[in-house]
Design a protein around this motif. Structure first.
Motif, PDB file in Angstrom:
ATOM      1  N   ALA A 154      -9.300 -28.096  14.300  1.00 52.03           N
ATOM      2  CA  ALA A 154     -10.602 -27.411  14.314  1.00 52.03           C
ATOM      3  C   ALA A 154     -10.438 -25.947  14.710  1.00 52.03           C
ATOM      4  N   LEU A 155      -9.531 -25.674  15.636  1.00 50.38           N
ATOM      5  CA  LEU A 155      -9.267 -24.295  16.035  1.00 50.38           C
ATOM      6  C   LEU A 155      -8.711 -23.490  14.867  1.00 50.38           C
ATOM      7  N   ALA A 156      -7.716 -24.036  14.176  1.00 49.30           N
ATOM      8  CA  ALA A 156      -7.128 -23.324  13.031  1.00 49.30           C
ATOM      9  C   ALA A 156      -8.172 -23.092  11.945  1.00 49.30           C
ATOM     10  N   GLN A 157      -9.009 -24.096  11.696  1.00 50.26           N
ATOM     11  CA  GLN A 157     -10.056 -23.948  10.683  1.00 50.26           C
ATOM     12  C   GLN A 157     -11.073 -22.877  11.088  1.00 50.26           C
ATOM     13  N   ARG A 158     -11.411 -22.834  12.360  1.00 51.63           N
ATOM     14  CA  ARG A 158     -12.358 -21.811  12.838  1.00 51.63           C
ATOM     15  C   ARG A 158     -11.778 -20.411  12.659  1.00 51.63           C
ATOM     16  N   LEU A 159     -10.523 -20.229  13.006  1.00 50.91           N
ATOM     17  CA  LEU A 159      -9.893 -18.920  12.832  1.00 50.91           C
ATOM     18  C   LEU A 159      -9.824 -18.541  11.359  1.00 50.91           C
ATOM     19  N   LEU A 160      -9.533 -19.510  10.501  1.00 48.81           N
ATOM     20  CA  LEU A 160      -9.479 -19.255   9.066  1.00 48.81           C
ATOM     21  C   LEU A 160     -10.843 -18.800   8.539  1.00 48.81           C
ATOM     22  N   ALA A 161     -11.911 -19.298   9.123  1.00 47.38           N
ATOM     23  CA  ALA A 161     -13.263 -18.906   8.711  1.00 47.38           C
ATOM     24  C   ALA A 161     -13.680 -17.560   9.311  1.00 47.38           C
ATOM     25  N   GLU A 162     -13.244 -17.268  10.538  1.00 48.62           N
ATOM     26  CA  GLU A 162     -13.667 -16.051  11.250  1.00 48.62           C
ATOM     27  C   GLU A 162     -12.933 -14.783  10.832  1.00 48.62           C
ATOM     28  N   LEU A 163     -11.679 -14.885  10.464  1.00 47.13           N
ATOM     29  CA  LEU A 163     -10.838 -13.696  10.346  1.00 47.13           C
ATOM     30  C   LEU A 163     -10.820 -12.965   9.004  1.00 47.13           C
ATOM     31  N   PRO A 164     -11.185 -13.576   7.880  1.00 52.19           N
ATOM     32  CA  PRO A 164     -11.104 -12.835   6.610  1.00 52.19           C
ATOM     33  C   PRO A 164     -11.787 -11.473   6.581  1.00 52.19           C
ATOM     34  N   PRO A 165     -12.935 -11.266   7.230  1.00 54.23           N
ATOM     35  CA  PRO A 165     -13.549  -9.930   7.176  1.00 54.23           C
ATOM     36  C   PRO A 165     -12.684  -8.828   7.810  1.00 54.23           C
ATOM     37  N   PHE A 166     -11.678  -9.204   8.569  1.00 48.31           N
ATOM     38  CA  PHE A 166     -10.834  -8.226   9.258  1.00 48.31           C
ATOM     39  C   PHE A 166      -9.521  -7.959   8.530  1.00 48.31           C
ATOM     40  N   VAL A 167      -9.416  -8.465   7.296  1.00 50.38           N
ATOM     41  CA  VAL A 167      -8.255  -8.206   6.440  1.00 50.38           C
ATOM     42  C   VAL A 167      -8.754  -7.347   5.279  1.00 50.38           C
ATOM     43  N   ALA A 168      -8.327  -6.095   5.273  1.00 47.64           N
ATOM     44  CA  ALA A 168      -8.817  -5.146   4.265  1.00 47.64           C
ATOM     45  C   ALA A 168      -8.258  -5.480   2.882  1.00 47.64           C
ATOM     46  N   ALA A 169      -9.152  -5.484   1.894  1.00 44.16           N
ATOM     47  CA  ALA A 169      -8.747  -5.698   0.496  1.00 44.16           C
ATOM     48  C   ALA A 169      -7.857  -4.536   0.065  1.00 44.16           C
TER      49      ALA A 169
ATOM     50  N   ASP B 266       0.835  -1.196   0.000  1.00 42.42           N
ATOM     51  CA  ASP B 266       0.000   0.000   0.000  1.00 42.42           C
ATOM     52  C   ASP B 266       0.876   1.255   0.000  1.00 42.42           C
ATOM     53  N   GLY B 267       0.257   2.405   0.148  1.00 41.96           N
ATOM     54  CA  GLY B 267       0.982   3.666   0.108  1.00 41.96           C
ATOM     55  C   GLY B 267       1.983   3.847   1.232  1.00 41.96           C
ATOM     56  N   PHE B 268       1.866   3.040   2.283  1.00 46.93           N
ATOM     57  CA  PHE B 268       2.808   3.103   3.404  1.00 46.93           C
ATOM     58  C   PHE B 268       3.826   1.960   3.334  1.00 46.93           C
ATOM     59  N   ASP B 269       3.860   1.266   2.189  1.00 42.84           N
ATOM     60  CA  ASP B 269       4.765   0.129   1.975  1.00 42.84           C
ATOM     61  C   ASP B 269       4.525  -1.019   2.948  1.00 42.84           C
ATOM     62  N   VAL B 270       3.272  -1.297   3.242  1.00 43.56           N
ATOM     63  CA  VAL B 270       2.919  -2.435   4.089  1.00 43.56           C
ATOM     64  C   VAL B 270       1.911  -3.316   3.363  1.00 43.56           C
ATOM     65  N   VAL B 271       1.795  -4.551   3.819  1.00 43.35           N
ATOM     66  CA  VAL B 271       0.846  -5.499   3.236  1.00 43.35           C
ATOM     67  C   VAL B 271      -0.564  -5.185   3.706  1.00 43.35           C
ATOM     68  N   VAL B 272      -0.713  -4.987   5.015  1.00 44.46           N
ATOM     69  CA  VAL B 272      -2.034  -4.743   5.593  1.00 44.46           C
ATOM     70  C   VAL B 272      -1.871  -3.994   6.917  1.00 44.46           C
ATOM     71  N   ASP B 273      -2.836  -3.169   7.240  1.00 47.03           N
ATOM     72  CA  ASP B 273      -2.894  -2.539   8.556  1.00 47.03           C
ATOM     73  C   ASP B 273      -3.449  -3.597   9.510  1.00 47.03           C
ATOM     74  N   PHE B 274      -2.645  -4.026  10.454  1.00 46.93           N
ATOM     75  CA  PHE B 274      -3.012  -5.149  11.311  1.00 46.93           C
ATOM     76  C   PHE B 274      -3.946  -4.796  12.464  1.00 46.93           C
ATOM     77  N   ARG B 275      -4.276  -3.541  12.666  1.00 49.26           N
ATOM     78  CA  ARG B 275      -5.049  -3.179  13.857  1.00 49.26           C
ATOM     79  C   ARG B 275      -6.366  -3.940  13.967  1.00 49.26           C
ATOM     80  N   ASP B 276      -7.168  -3.989  12.911  1.00 55.65           N
ATOM     81  CA  ASP B 276      -8.450  -4.695  12.969  1.00 55.65           C
ATOM     82  C   ASP B 276      -8.244  -6.202  13.103  1.00 55.65           C
TER      83      ASP B 276
END
Length: 117
Positions: free
Chosen positions: A81-96, A44-54
């Motif tokens: 099962a824990l890893a799979q649950r996190l994989l399902a829960e977290l995508p909305p918190f990674v900004a496109a 991005d414009g700040f030379d990072v992959v993603v803003d990790f705050r969210d």
């Protein structure tokens, strides 16, 4: 002259987690490092992959009720099962345009269990 190929970048956030689960007739307690890996084409414009705050806030909310608990008490059969649950829960918190690529759990002996998106 041909344009330069698009570069893909990755960045990760990690958190500690201690849980107990049952395998067969025995109980296992493990300290894990939970790693959430994101990826994107370019930076991005700040030379990072993603803003990790969210993402960090969401990961903390997901892991807090699990600390020191028996995974079956929260409806999880084990670490996979824990890893799979996190994989399902977290995508909305990674900004496109970044996206979640992988969730991994690494125990104190260096054994790594990973699930990919």
């Amino acid at each position: 002259m041909a344009p330069a190929p698009a570069l893909h970048f990755e960045a990760a956030v990690t958190r500690p987690l201690s849980v107990v689960f049952q395998t067969g007739d025995r109980w296992e307690g493990h300290d894990y490092t939970v790693e959430v890996i994101t990826t994107r084409q370019g930076l991005d414009g700040f030379d990072v992959v993603v803003d990790f705050r969210d993402l960090e806030a969401a990961l903390d909310r997901s892991l807090a009720p699990l600390q020191g608990r028996l995974l079956s008490e929260v409806g999880l059969a084990g670490p996979l099962a824990l890893a799979q649950r996190l994989l399902a829960e977290l995508p909305p918190f990674v900004a496109a345009p970044a996206r979640l690529r992988e969730v991994a759990l690494t125990d104190g002996r260096g054994r790594r269990l990973a699930v990919q998106a």
